[in-house]
Motif scaffolding. Sequence first.
Motif, PDB file in Angstrom:
ATOM      1  N   ALA A   1       0.836  -1.208   0.000  1.00 20.54           N
ATOM      2  CA  ALA A   1       0.000   0.000   0.000  1.00 20.54           C
ATOM      3  C   ALA A   1       0.871   1.258   0.000  1.00 20.54           C
ATOM      4  O   ALA A   1       0.584   2.226  -0.722  1.00 20.54           O
ATOM      5  CB  ALA A   1      -0.929  -0.006   1.218  1.00 20.54           C
ATOM      6  N   ALA A   2       1.948   1.241   0.769  1.00 16.49           N
ATOM      7  CA  ALA A   2       2.834   2.414   0.827  1.00 16.49           C
ATOM      8  C   ALA A   2       3.507   2.628  -0.533  1.00 16.49           C
ATOM      9  O   ALA A   2       3.621   3.758  -1.018  1.00 16.49           O
ATOM     10  CB  ALA A   2       3.878   2.236   1.931  1.00 16.49           C
ATOM     11  N   ALA A   3       3.916   1.538  -1.178  1.00 15.28           N
ATOM     12  CA  ALA A   3       4.568   1.633  -2.497  1.00 15.28           C
ATOM     13  C   ALA A   3       3.598   2.229  -3.516  1.00 15.28           C
ATOM     14  O   ALA A   3       3.958   3.106  -4.302  1.00 15.28           O
ATOM     15  CB  ALA A   3       5.035   0.254  -2.954  1.00 15.28           C
ATOM     16  N   ARG A   4       2.370   1.771  -3.473  1.00 17.21           N
ATOM     17  CA  ARG A   4       1.349   2.270  -4.403  1.00 17.21           C
ATOM     18  C   ARG A   4       1.195   3.796  -4.245  1.00 17.21           C
ATOM     19  O   ARG A   4       1.206   4.535  -5.213  1.00 17.21           O
ATOM     20  CB  ARG A   4       0.033   1.573  -4.063  1.00 17.21           C
ATOM     21  N   ARG A   5       1.137   4.262  -2.996  1.00 14.86           N
ATOM     22  CA  ARG A   5       0.936   5.699  -2.773  1.00 14.86           C
ATOM     23  C   ARG A   5       2.143   6.531  -3.163  1.00 14.86           C
ATOM     24  O   ARG A   5       2.010   7.676  -3.569  1.00 14.86           O
ATOM     25  CB  ARG A   5       0.593   5.956  -1.308  1.00 14.86           C
ATOM     26  N   LEU A   6       3.331   5.949  -3.018  1.00 12.28           N
ATOM     27  CA  LEU A   6       4.548   6.708  -3.320  1.00 12.28           C
ATOM     28  C   LEU A   6       4.967   6.564  -4.783  1.00 12.28           C
ATOM     29  O   LEU A   6       5.920   7.197  -5.222  1.00 12.28           O
ATOM     30  CB  LEU A   6       5.703   6.220  -2.415  1.00 12.28           C
ATOM     31  N   GLY A   7       4.280   5.691  -5.536  1.00  7.29           N
ATOM     32  CA  GLY A   7       4.686   5.431  -6.920  1.00  7.29           C
ATOM     33  C   GLY A   7       5.956   4.589  -6.978  1.00  7.29           C
ATOM     34  O   GLY A   7       6.702   4.636  -7.962  1.00  7.29           O
ATOM     35  N   PHE A   8       6.198   3.823  -5.915  1.00 10.39           N
ATOM     36  CA  PHE A   8       7.387   2.978  -5.831  1.00 10.39           C
ATOM     37  C   PHE A   8       7.063   1.552  -6.292  1.00 10.39           C
ATOM     38  O   PHE A   8       5.905   1.145  -6.342  1.00 10.39           O
ATOM     39  CB  PHE A   8       7.884   2.887  -4.379  1.00 10.39           C
ATOM     40  N   ALA A   9       8.099   0.784  -6.578  1.00 13.28           N
ATOM     41  CA  ALA A   9       7.942  -0.647  -6.802  1.00 13.28           C
ATOM     42  C   ALA A   9       7.890  -1.342  -5.435  1.00 13.28           C
ATOM     43  O   ALA A   9       8.225  -0.749  -4.400  1.00 13.28           O
ATOM     44  CB  ALA A   9       9.105  -1.169  -7.626  1.00 13.28           C
TER      45      ALA A   9
END
Length: 230
Positions: free
Chosen positions: A26-34
């Motif tokens: 979820a954190a990756a999705r919000r930050l645009g991270f893999a």
Amino acid sequence: MGRHTLPTLVAIDGPAGSGKSSVSRAAARRLGFAYLDTGAAYRAFAWFNIEREIDTSDADAVRRLLPEFDYSIGTDPDEYYVRVGQTDVTDAIRSPEVSAAVSAVARIPAVRSQLTDLFQSLATNVDRPGVIIEGRDITTVVAPEAEVRILLTASEQARMDRRSAEITTQSAETVAEQLRSRDRADSQVVDFMSAADGVITVDSTHLDFEQTIQAVIDVINTRTKRALHE
Ligand SMILES: Nc1ncnc2c1ncn2[C@@H]1O[C@H](COP(=O)(O)OP(=O)(O)O)[C@@H](O)[C@H]1O
Ligand SMILES: Nc1ccn([C@@H]2O[C@H](COP(=O)(O)OP(=O)(O)O)[C@@H](O)[C@H]2O)c(=O)n1
């Protein structure tokens, strides 16, 4: 996006059921991270051993299977999949049989070193500005140089409750006992119960899912801003 600069690395470790996978994704999705789930690779290798009818207590036999392990994983948080060869094992690797076999293959040094190499290569080749990698030895072995290193913990009771809410095919007692014995076996190989030097602890015992995601994102933002000014 170019590959000229290395992605920002965020390493997250913690025991089973602390929320590593769901919170990292979820954190990756919000930050645009893999997002790289390393436990999935150990699980997929355990699955492959079961598929080939290897006795996972026979370390030599397990090691001999390593060169044949053709593994792929989706690192886009919106397109998660796990494959061994042409077979999609995304769901199969969560079975109780795989959970029961995974610690035995994960304690073999040759397995750890092959998978560690793989994780390092996957993490540096993502086409995103950053990558969150989660597992047991990410802050200490896979990416000790990561800009952000987090130990995600929760009380044993909270972890058991969360996992048994998820797994409805087994009793809460069975789920709890299996989780406890896997953590016991795993912690003989890697210490993921205490934070190494420079690792920030996020205790989610009294945080709900949303608050935990926010706490992790806050640590990431604080650390990466600091790194920019250093
Ligand atoms: N802070 C939280 N509060 C309540 N439930 C949570 C929290 N964090 C994670 N969960 C839930 O707990 C379960 C276990 O999380 P998971 O991400 O699979 O843990 P891990 O990858 O560490 O084993 C999931 O169902 C997840 O949605
Ligand atoms: N970096 C890692 C990640 C997982 N593992 C192993 O892989 C297993 C499955 O990891 P996981 O993260 O999917 O487990 P859960 O915490 O999600 O239940 C663990 O029980 C460990 O045996 C490891 O040894 N090192």
